[in-house]
Design a protein around this motif. Structure first.
Motif, short mmCIF file in Angstrom:
data_model
loop_
_atom_site.label_atom_id
_atom_site.label_comp_id
_atom_site.label_asym_id
_atom_site.label_seq_id
_atom_site.Cartn_x
_atom_site.Cartn_y
_atom_site.Cartn_z
N ARG A 41 1.92 11.44 1.39
CA ARG A 41 1.79 12.18 2.65
C ARG A 41 2.55 13.50 2.57
O ARG A 41 3.41 13.68 1.70
CB ARG A 41 2.32 11.35 3.81
CG ARG A 41 1.55 10.05 3.99
CD ARG A 41 1.76 9.50 5.38
NE ARG A 41 1.18 8.19 5.53
CZ ARG A 41 -0.07 7.94 5.91
NH1 ARG A 41 -0.88 8.94 6.17
NH2 ARG A 41 -0.50 6.71 6.02
N THR A 64 0.88 5.51 0.06
CA THR A 64 0.08 6.69 0.37
C THR A 64 0.96 7.93 0.20
O THR A 64 2.10 7.94 0.65
CB THR A 64 -0.43 6.63 1.82
OG1 THR A 64 -1.13 5.41 2.01
CG2 THR A 64 -1.35 7.79 2.12
N LYS A 83 0.86 -1.18 0.00
CA LYS A 83 0.00 0.00 0.00
C LYS A 83 0.90 1.24 0.00
O LYS A 83 1.83 1.33 0.80
CB LYS A 83 -0.89 -0.01 1.24
CG LYS A 83 -1.84 1.15 1.28
CD LYS A 83 -2.73 1.06 2.51
CE LYS A 83 -3.62 2.27 2.58
NZ LYS A 83 -4.46 2.27 3.77
#
Length: 66
Positions: free
Chosen positions: A7, A5, A3
């Protein structure tokens, strides 16, 4: 399955640095060490005031799609 992401991390002078956060950690192909983050060298302004600053933030965040 990994996963990823996008940020933001607050840094100096009212800016935020963009980085990728991986879960679980991945191995760096060069060093073999595990890592959770990859900093992109891209910055946005925390509180854009002018139209040019707002445009910069929009263009920087749009470029992450590619």
């Amino acid at each position: 399955m990994i996963k990823v992401t996008l940020r933001e991390k607050p840094i100096s002078k009212g800016r935020k640095s963009l980085y990728l956060d991986f879960y679980p950690a991945i191995k760096n192909p060069e060093t073999g060490a595990s890592t959770r983050r990859e900093f992109l060298g891209m910055y946005i302004l925390e509180k854009p005031k002018t139209a040019a600053e707002k445009k910069h933030n929009i263009e920087t965040l749009d470029s992450k799609k590619y």
